[in-house]
Design an enzyme around this catalytic site. Structure first.
Site, PDB file in Angstrom:
ATOM      1  N   GLU A 152       0.791  -1.418  -0.249  1.00  0.00           N
ATOM      2  CA  GLU A 152      -0.063  -0.248   0.238  1.00  0.00           C
ATOM      3  C   GLU A 152       0.513   1.382   0.221  1.00  0.00           C
ATOM      4  O   GLU A 152       1.072   1.755  -0.897  1.00  0.00           O
ATOM      5  CB  GLU A 152      -0.957   0.151   1.280  1.00  0.00           C
ATOM      6  CG  GLU A 152      -2.238  -1.140   1.322  1.00  0.00           C
ATOM      7  CD  GLU A 152      -1.543  -2.571   1.765  1.00  0.00           C
ATOM      8  OE1 GLU A 152      -2.417  -3.117   2.399  1.00  0.00           O
ATOM      9  OE2 GLU A 152      -0.238  -2.701   2.545  1.00  0.00           O
TER      10      GLU A 152
ATOM     11  N   CYS B  63      -1.198   1.121   6.931  1.00  0.00           N
ATOM     12  CA  CYS B  63      -1.112   0.896   5.698  1.00  0.00           C
ATOM     13  C   CYS B  63      -3.115   1.766   5.377  1.00  0.00           C
ATOM     14  O   CYS B  63      -2.980   2.911   4.911  1.00  0.00           O
ATOM     15  CB  CYS B  63      -1.795  -0.249   5.331  1.00  0.00           C
ATOM     16  SG  CYS B  63       0.501  -0.518   5.262  1.00  0.00           S
TER      17      CYS B  63
END
Length: 241
Positions: free
Chosen positions: A94, A126
């Site tokens: 991510e 994330c």
């Protein structure tokens, strides 16, 4: 670079356990960036990169726990668990994805659609990073489809899912149409219609959908899955036989 068939079969497999021969499932992120008119600007696949298990990147608080009394196999177990649980910023799929999109310097006066397909739902770090990125880029519209929920029983991970869904970054569990879409758009596969590469794909998908709904409701959030699924893949979705 497209995914191989075996990589897709193992990494996107939504079963609770992968059948033998066992291979560790890590985070893969496949993404597409479209303009508002449906024109595809770019797409790609990223995966989480793990740093080597060495003391050079460990927090001092972790090192202090590894005293002389920790030896042998117990010592090794501590090292491995620390490496798996400690997010290394910039190495998760991510984070790498956010850096890649940021580097494109997209026109803020125009709207864009970003669609992601992840093997695991984002970790708390994330999730926060994605929510912050969305707030800083209101001209980007997100949809995130996930094959599995990562540590869904932990409150911090549930909080991350709630944060995303209330930050206009909806998390949607993949079903047959999304797996087929990934197969056609991100996998170097043999010609022909998509056939589920593992058993009980829809059964596991429905179980995970119910689990996500239960989590979001427990946090007082509505389930937006159906609303966002109607918008999901636009005109580039291939026919599914």
């Amino acid at each position: 670079m497209p995914l191989g068939e075996e990589t897709f079969r193992v990494q996107f497999n939504n079963a609770h356990k992968v059948p033998k021969p066992y291979r560790r499932r890590v985070t893969y992120l496949c993404y597409q960036l479209h303009e508002a008119n449906g024109h595809l600007l770019t797409k790609g696949c990223l995966r989480t990169k793990r740093l080597p298990v060495t003391s050079s990147w460990w927090p001092s608080s972790c090192l202090s726990l590894l005293g002389a009394e920790i030896t042998g196999m117990h010592h090794r177990a501590q090292l491995v668990q620390t490496s798996l649980d400690s997010p290394q910023k910039g190495h998760h799929a991510e984070s790498r994805f956010i850096k890649r999109i940021s580097s494109m310097d997209l026109d803020r006066s125009r709207s864009y659609q970003i669609t992601c397909f992840l093997t695991w739902s984002p970790c708390p770090s994330c999730a926060q990073e994605l929510a912050s990125f969305k707030r800083a880029h209101p001209h980007l519209r997100f949809q995130i489809f996930v094959s599995r929920l990562y540590f869904h029983w932990k409150r911090s991970y549930q909080a991350g899912l709630h944060q995303l869904c209330t930050s206009q970054v909806p998390i949607i569990v993949m079903g047959h149409p999304e797996f087929a879409y990934c197969w056609h758009n991100f996998v170097d596969h043999q010609p022909g219609p998509f056939e589920p590469p593992w058993d009980k794909l829809e059964y596991y998908s429905n179980c995970i959908k119910r689990r996500l709904q239960k989590i979001l409701r427990s946090w007082g959030a509505d389930d937006f899955t159906d609303n966002f699924r109607n918008l999901r893949l636009g005109p580039t979705s291939p026919p599914v036989a």
